[in-house]
Scaffold this active site. Structure first.
Site, PDB file in Angstrom:
ATOM      1  N   HIS A  10      -1.804  -8.951   9.508  1.00 18.37           N
ATOM      2  CA  HIS A  10      -1.143  -7.677   9.207  1.00 18.37           C
ATOM      3  C   HIS A  10      -1.502  -6.657  10.293  1.00 18.37           C
ATOM      4  O   HIS A  10      -2.629  -6.651  10.797  1.00 18.37           O
ATOM      5  CB  HIS A  10      -1.579  -7.176   7.822  1.00 18.37           C
ATOM      6  CG  HIS A  10      -0.713  -6.058   7.348  1.00 18.37           C
ATOM      7  ND1 HIS A  10      -0.880  -4.764   7.784  1.00 18.37           N
ATOM      8  CD2 HIS A  10       0.345  -6.039   6.494  1.00 18.37           C
ATOM      9  CE1 HIS A  10       0.046  -3.994   7.209  1.00 18.37           C
ATOM     10  NE2 HIS A  10       0.797  -4.750   6.419  1.00 18.37           N
ATOM     11  N   GLU A  30       7.207  -7.057  10.605  1.00 17.42           N
ATOM     12  CA  GLU A  30       6.889  -5.703  10.159  1.00 17.42           C
ATOM     13  C   GLU A  30       6.717  -4.794  11.378  1.00 17.42           C
ATOM     14  O   GLU A  30       5.631  -4.734  11.968  1.00 17.42           O
ATOM     15  CB  GLU A  30       5.581  -5.698   9.355  1.00 17.42           C
ATOM     16  CG  GLU A  30       5.636  -6.508   8.078  1.00 17.42           C
ATOM     17  CD  GLU A  30       4.653  -5.991   7.035  1.00 17.42           C
ATOM     18  OE1 GLU A  30       5.071  -5.763   5.902  1.00 17.42           O
ATOM     19  OE2 GLU A  30       3.462  -5.786   7.373  1.00 17.42           O
ATOM     20  N   SER A  70       8.464   0.106   4.773  1.00 17.40           N
ATOM     21  CA  SER A  70       9.199   1.106   3.991  1.00 17.40           C
ATOM     22  C   SER A  70      10.361   0.507   3.198  1.00 17.40           C
ATOM     23  O   SER A  70      11.413   1.129   3.061  1.00 17.40           O
ATOM     24  CB  SER A  70       9.677   2.255   4.890  1.00 17.40           C
ATOM     25  OG  SER A  70       8.560   2.926   5.453  1.00 17.40           O
ATOM     26  N   GLY A 129       5.020  -2.817   0.623  1.00 15.43           N
ATOM     27  CA  GLY A 129       3.744  -2.125   0.459  1.00 15.43           C
ATOM     28  C   GLY A 129       3.806  -1.147  -0.696  1.00 15.43           C
ATOM     29  O   GLY A 129       3.761  -1.527  -1.867  1.00 15.43           O
TER      30      GLY A 129
HETATM   31  P1  13P Z   1       5.147  -0.058   3.175  1.00 15.83           P
HETATM   32  O1  13P Z   1       6.174  -0.815   2.335  1.00 15.83           O
HETATM   33  O2  13P Z   1       4.279   0.826   2.374  1.00 15.83           O
HETATM   34  O3  13P Z   1       5.808   0.589   4.348  1.00 15.83           O
HETATM   35  O4  13P Z   1       4.168  -1.184   3.770  1.00 15.83           O
HETATM   36  C1  13P Z   1       4.697  -2.297   4.379  1.00 15.83           C
HETATM   37  C2  13P Z   1       3.623  -3.265   4.624  1.00 15.83           C
HETATM   38  O5  13P Z   1       2.771  -3.071   5.471  1.00 15.83           O
HETATM   39  C3  13P Z   1       3.594  -4.492   3.806  1.00 15.83           C
HETATM   40  O6  13P Z   1       2.689  -5.414   4.299  1.00 15.83           O
END
Ligand code: 13P
Length: 251
Positions: free
Chosen positions: A94, A164, A210, A231
């Protein structure tokens, strides 16, 4: 056909009590949704209690990290063998781990190797930073990250990828479906070069950054996107249920 998958990455949120309550709140509704793989990735300390709560259901658990050694004098670390007892999936590489904990491509590679060896399904994260995106280096970055993470891994069976873009994580500024699909198509090509066309057709690639109930359909409608790594929105029961339900109906 690739079965869609929605994974909730709770990051460093929820006490054990919160985690148990959140799963109790979502469990019955999630259970009713067909044709989509559902994965919840809570903090390590909640894996054992949640394992009991989701036993016998279609909800699977994942960890957010692991250490690559099987056991030994690594104070504070959690091994793949410990996780294999508790969950089926593990998020690896990550961007928050790369950024705050100095995880290099080499470390990510060791973690993927050790997860596969223990029978865990890695959700391998890759993605470019804002400056790299603006400099037109997205393809170069994701290619480099993939090559490093998958070095000397001949059998990629079960591996899941998550694209991501770092600039989209926790910012409320998601990529558009089209943008995400373009990069994910590039990632698929890269997988075809590393492995072969069969693997590139079969491997599941998620989008993360997001994702909300409001934009899920936009991503799920894209041909190369097989699901989402969610997230913030995965911590809200109704919203996560809606995301999973939309993944079930749009694919
Ligand atoms: P968000 O959905 O809060 O932007 O986070 C994404 C994420 O890092 C999932 O691993």
């Amino acid at each position: 056909m690739r079965v869609p998958l929605i994974a909730g990455n709770w990051k460093m949120n929820t006490t054990v009590t919160d985690a148990v309550n959140l799963v109790k709140e979502m469990r019955d509704d999630l259970e009713k949704i067909p044709d989509v793989d559902k994965v919840i990735c809570p903090p390590f300390v909640s894996l054992a209690p949640l394992k009991e709560l989701v036993a016998g259901s279609t909800i699977k658990l994942g960890a957010q990290n692991l250490y690559f050694a099987e056991k030994g004098a690594y104070t504070g670390e959690i091994s793949p063998l410990m996780l294999a007892d508790l969950c089926e999936y593990v998020i690896i590489g990550h961007s928050e781990r790369r950024q705050y904990f100095g995880e290099s491509g080499d470390i990510v590679n060791k973690k993927v190797v050790s997860a596969l060896k223990a029978g865990l399904i890695p959700i391998l994260c890759i993605g470019e930073k804002l400056a790299e995106n603006e400099a037109g280096k997205t393809e170069e970055v994701v290619t480099r990250q993939l090559n490093a993470a998958l070095e000397n891994i001949d059998d990629s069976d079960g591996l899941i990828l998550a694209y991501e873009p770092v600039w989209a994580i926790g910012t409320g500024r998601a990529a558009t479906g089209k943008q995400a699909n373009e990069t994910i198509a590039i990632i698929r090509n890269c997988i075809s070069r590393i492995y072969d066309r069969r693997v590139s057709r079969e491997i599941r690639i998620l989008y993360g950054g997001s994702v909300t109930a409001a934009n899920t359909a936009e991503f799920m409608n894209q041909p190369d996107i097989d699901g989402a790594l969610v997230g913030g929105a995965s911590l809200k029961a109704a919203e996560f249920i809606s995301i999973v339900a939309q993944a079930s109906t749009t694919k």
